[in-house]
Design a protein around this motif. Structure first.
Motif, short mmCIF file in Angstrom:
data_model
loop_
_atom_site.label_atom_id
_atom_site.label_comp_id
_atom_site.label_asym_id
_atom_site.label_seq_id
_atom_site.Cartn_x
_atom_site.Cartn_y
_atom_site.Cartn_z
N VAL A 174 0.84 -1.20 0.00
CA VAL A 174 0.00 0.00 0.00
C VAL A 174 0.87 1.25 0.00
CG1 VAL A 174 -1.63 1.36 1.38
CG2 VAL A 174 -1.99 -1.10 1.08
N LEU A 175 0.57 2.17 -0.93
CA LEU A 175 1.22 3.48 -0.97
C LEU A 175 0.12 4.53 -0.89
CD1 LEU A 175 2.84 1.55 -3.38
CD2 LEU A 175 4.47 3.38 -2.85
N ASP A 176 0.14 5.32 0.18
CA ASP A 176 -0.94 6.28 0.46
C ASP A 176 -0.54 7.69 0.09
OD1 ASP A 176 -3.18 7.63 1.53
OD2 ASP A 176 -2.11 7.92 3.42
N LEU A 177 -1.24 8.26 -0.88
CA LEU A 177 -1.04 9.66 -1.27
C LEU A 177 -2.20 10.54 -0.82
CD1 LEU A 177 0.35 7.72 -3.56
CD2 LEU A 177 0.65 9.87 -4.78
N SER A 178 -3.12 9.99 -0.05
CA SER A 178 -4.32 10.74 0.33
C SER A 178 -4.14 11.54 1.61
CB SER A 178 -5.50 9.77 0.51
OG SER A 178 -5.30 8.97 1.68
N GLY A 179 -3.11 11.22 2.41
CA GLY A 179 -2.91 11.90 3.68
C GLY A 179 -3.61 11.23 4.85
N ALA A 180 -4.06 9.99 4.65
CA ALA A 180 -4.84 9.33 5.70
C ALA A 180 -3.99 8.53 6.69
CB ALA A 180 -5.87 8.39 5.06
N LEU A 181 -2.82 8.07 6.28
CA LEU A 181 -2.15 7.01 7.05
C LEU A 181 -0.84 7.41 7.71
CD1 LEU A 181 -2.64 4.00 4.58
CD2 LEU A 181 -4.17 4.79 6.40
N ASP A 182 -0.38 8.65 7.58
CA ASP A 182 0.97 8.95 8.07
C ASP A 182 1.08 8.96 9.59
OD1 ASP A 182 -0.19 11.36 8.70
OD2 ASP A 182 1.21 12.61 7.59
N GLN A 183 -0.05 8.82 10.29
CA GLN A 183 0.00 8.72 11.75
C GLN A 183 -0.36 7.32 12.25
OE1 GLN A 183 -1.08 12.59 13.97
NE2 GLN A 183 -2.37 12.74 12.16
N GLU A 184 -0.54 6.39 11.31
CA GLU A 184 -0.80 4.99 11.68
C GLU A 184 0.49 4.34 12.17
OE1 GLU A 184 -3.51 3.05 11.66
OE2 GLU A 184 -4.93 4.56 10.91
N ALA A 185 0.36 3.46 13.13
CA ALA A 185 1.54 2.78 13.70
C ALA A 185 2.26 1.98 12.62
CB ALA A 185 1.10 1.85 14.84
N GLY A 186 3.57 2.16 12.55
CA GLY A 186 4.40 1.38 11.65
C GLY A 186 4.46 1.88 10.22
N VAL A 187 3.62 2.84 9.86
CA VAL A 187 3.61 3.37 8.50
C VAL A 187 4.77 4.34 8.33
CG1 VAL A 187 2.33 4.77 6.84
CG2 VAL A 187 1.14 3.04 8.19
N LEU A 188 5.51 4.22 7.23
CA LEU A 188 6.70 5.04 7.00
C LEU A 188 6.43 6.12 5.98
CD1 LEU A 188 9.45 2.28 6.71
CD2 LEU A 188 8.78 3.56 8.75
N VAL A 189 6.91 7.34 6.26
CA VAL A 189 6.92 8.42 5.28
C VAL A 189 8.24 8.33 4.55
CG1 VAL A 189 6.89 10.91 4.94
CG2 VAL A 189 5.43 9.87 6.70
N ARG A 190 8.19 8.24 3.20
CA ARG A 190 9.41 7.91 2.46
C ARG A 190 9.62 8.82 1.25
NH1 ARG A 190 11.29 2.71 2.69
NH2 ARG A 190 13.05 3.55 1.52
N SER A 191 10.88 8.98 0.90
CA SER A 191 11.29 9.44 -0.42
C SER A 191 12.69 8.91 -0.68
CB SER A 191 11.29 10.97 -0.53
OG SER A 191 11.83 11.33 -1.81
N PRO A 192 12.86 8.13 -1.73
CA PRO A 192 14.21 7.65 -2.07
C PRO A 192 15.15 8.78 -2.45
CG PRO A 192 12.51 6.33 -3.15
CD PRO A 192 11.83 7.53 -2.58
N TRP A 193 14.63 9.98 -2.68
CA TRP A 193 15.46 11.10 -3.13
C TRP A 193 16.19 11.80 -1.98
CZ3 TRP A 193 11.27 13.80 -6.61
CH2 TRP A 193 11.03 12.99 -7.73
N VAL A 194 15.77 11.58 -0.75
CA VAL A 194 16.32 12.33 0.38
C VAL A 194 17.12 11.40 1.27
CG1 VAL A 194 15.81 13.77 2.38
CG2 VAL A 194 14.39 13.95 0.33
N GLY A 195 18.45 11.56 1.24
CA GLY A 195 19.34 10.88 2.17
C GLY A 195 19.14 9.37 2.24
N GLU A 196 19.60 8.81 3.31
CA GLU A 196 19.43 7.39 3.61
C GLU A 196 18.49 7.28 4.80
OE1 GLU A 196 20.48 4.81 1.99
OE2 GLU A 196 21.60 5.99 0.52
N PRO A 197 17.31 6.66 4.63
CA PRO A 197 16.37 6.57 5.75
C PRO A 197 16.95 5.77 6.91
CG PRO A 197 15.69 5.15 3.93
CD PRO A 197 16.83 6.00 3.42
N ASP A 198 16.60 6.19 8.12
CA ASP A 198 17.08 5.49 9.30
C ASP A 198 16.47 4.09 9.39
OD1 ASP A 198 16.99 8.54 11.24
OD2 ASP A 198 18.62 7.66 10.08
N VAL A 199 15.21 3.98 8.99
CA VAL A 199 14.51 2.70 9.06
C VAL A 199 13.98 2.37 7.67
CG1 VAL A 199 12.66 1.41 10.13
CG2 VAL A 199 13.84 3.17 11.45
N ALA A 200 14.48 1.33 7.06
CA ALA A 200 14.01 0.93 5.73
C ALA A 200 12.73 0.11 5.87
CB ALA A 200 15.10 0.12 5.02
N ALA A 201 11.89 0.19 4.84
CA ALA A 201 10.67 -0.62 4.84
C ALA A 201 11.05 -2.09 4.79
CB ALA A 201 9.81 -0.24 3.65
#
Length: 341
Positions: free
Chosen positions: A90-117
């Motif tokens: 699931v990839l959410d672009l609606s703005g509904a899930l970014d506060q759900e437990a375990g859901v990651l906000v991501r962009s491969p364009w910015v740095g190296e994420p601390d926690v990978a999916a």
């Protein structure tokens, strides 16, 4: 070859995502279009294939590898767990899930994420394009010098709030020019020829929610690597494209040429000509964030200062869709390989 579902396919963002998929290495995928009642039956084209927008049925997500939610938050909340149960990413672009437990906000364009999916990540939120643009610019600024303090004003277009918002801005503009009363159903305020930091109490769109969403998602991208950023959002009377006015105070004075070097590279297009200016019009259709630099002159050298202004612009829908596709490409490693799914 993957099977992809776009939920909210008739929205502005859904159509932009469809085009971005057609231009990517996922172009050969089997794409199914879904939406709520008002979008059903619309003919559309994905690559060379003509298809139509379907209703979401009980088996809509069977054998779907990636499900992009581009519609309303309520539509995402209604069906995202069904997509997960069917084994879809699931990839959410609606703005509904970014506060759900375990859901990651991501962009491969910015740095190296601390926690990978990983396989236990319930869903991924491709970062909001305003949060992504700000993170890209702050990351480049850090390459020149540490940032002591920074603040940004983000100007949001009507398309940020959907097709109905664009239609109302258009009608408000037409009615004002002909000295007629203006429609206020979406904004409950006059947006045409005006700048707003909030809408009326009966508005159908929520400026405060959008402001909070951009702040949260910038913080998620920034982590501990990027500087804290004070953010103010303003609704501008334009149909399309983000505008950004950013001020930063650095820990030490830097030369303009050093800053220009830091802002070269992928996803950011530095505008050097004095006669050119990044704008929502010039950014339309561009994959990059356009940016212009300006130093507050130092005491000894006009080309060296610790105080920097940035004026930037980006295509909000295109940047969002491109980042979502990049997130899907990054997540392919989690999909089962071969014929067993």
């Amino acid at each position: 070859m993957y099977k992809i579902a776009i939920v909210g396919a008739s929205t502005l963002l859904g159509k932009e995502l469809k085009d971005a998929l057609s231009e990517s290495s996922l172009a050969a995928s089997d794409v199914a279009l879904f939406d709520e009642e008002e979008g059903l039956g619309q003919l559309d084209q994905v690559g060379d294939e003509v298809t139509f927008v379907q209703a979401i049925t009980a088996d809509a997500f069977e054998h779907v590898d990636f499900t992009f939610f581009c519609g309303t938050e309520s539509l995402t909340r209604k069906f995202w767990r069904e997509a997960l149960r069917a084994g879809s990413t699931v990839l959410d672009l609606s703005g509904a899930l970014d506060q759900e437990a375990g859901v990651l906000v991501r962009s491969p364009w910015v740095g190296e994420p601390d926690v990978a999916a990983d396989l236990f990540t319930p869903a991924v939120v491709p970062a909001h394009p305003a949060a992504l643009a700000l993170a890209l610019l702050m990351e480049r600024l850090l390459q020149a010098a540490p940032v002591r303090d920074a603040a940004a004003t983000v100007m949001l277009p009507a398309s940020e709030f959907g097709r109905a918002a664009m239609d109302e801005l258009h009608q408000q503009t037409v009615n004002l020019l002909s000295f007629q009363s203006i429609p206020r159903t979406t904004f409950d305020a006059q947006l045409a020829y005006n700048l707003l930091c909030g809408f009326g109490e009966n508005a159908r769109v929520n400026m405060n929610a959008m402001d909070s969403r951009i702040r949260r998602q910038y913080s998620a991208l920034a982590g501990r690597r990027l500087p804290a950023l004070a953010i103010q959002t303003i609704s501008a009377p334009v149909f399309h494209g983000h505008g950004f006015s950013i001020f930063a105070e650095l820990e030490r004075p830097v030369d303009l040429s050093l800053l220009e070097d830091a802002f070269s590279g992928d996803h950011v297009d530095l505008v050097l000509e004095d006669t050119d200016s990044p704008s929502n019009l010039s950014a339309t259709g561009q994959n990059d964030v356009l940016v212009r630099l300006k130093l507050e002159p130092g005491l000894r050298n006009a080309n060296e200062s610790a105080r920097v202004w940035l004026w930037a612009a980006s295509d909000n829908l295109r940047l969002y869709a491109q980042n979502a596709v990049e997130c899907a490409l990054d997540l392919r490693r989690l999909r089962p390989q071969g014929t067993v799914q």
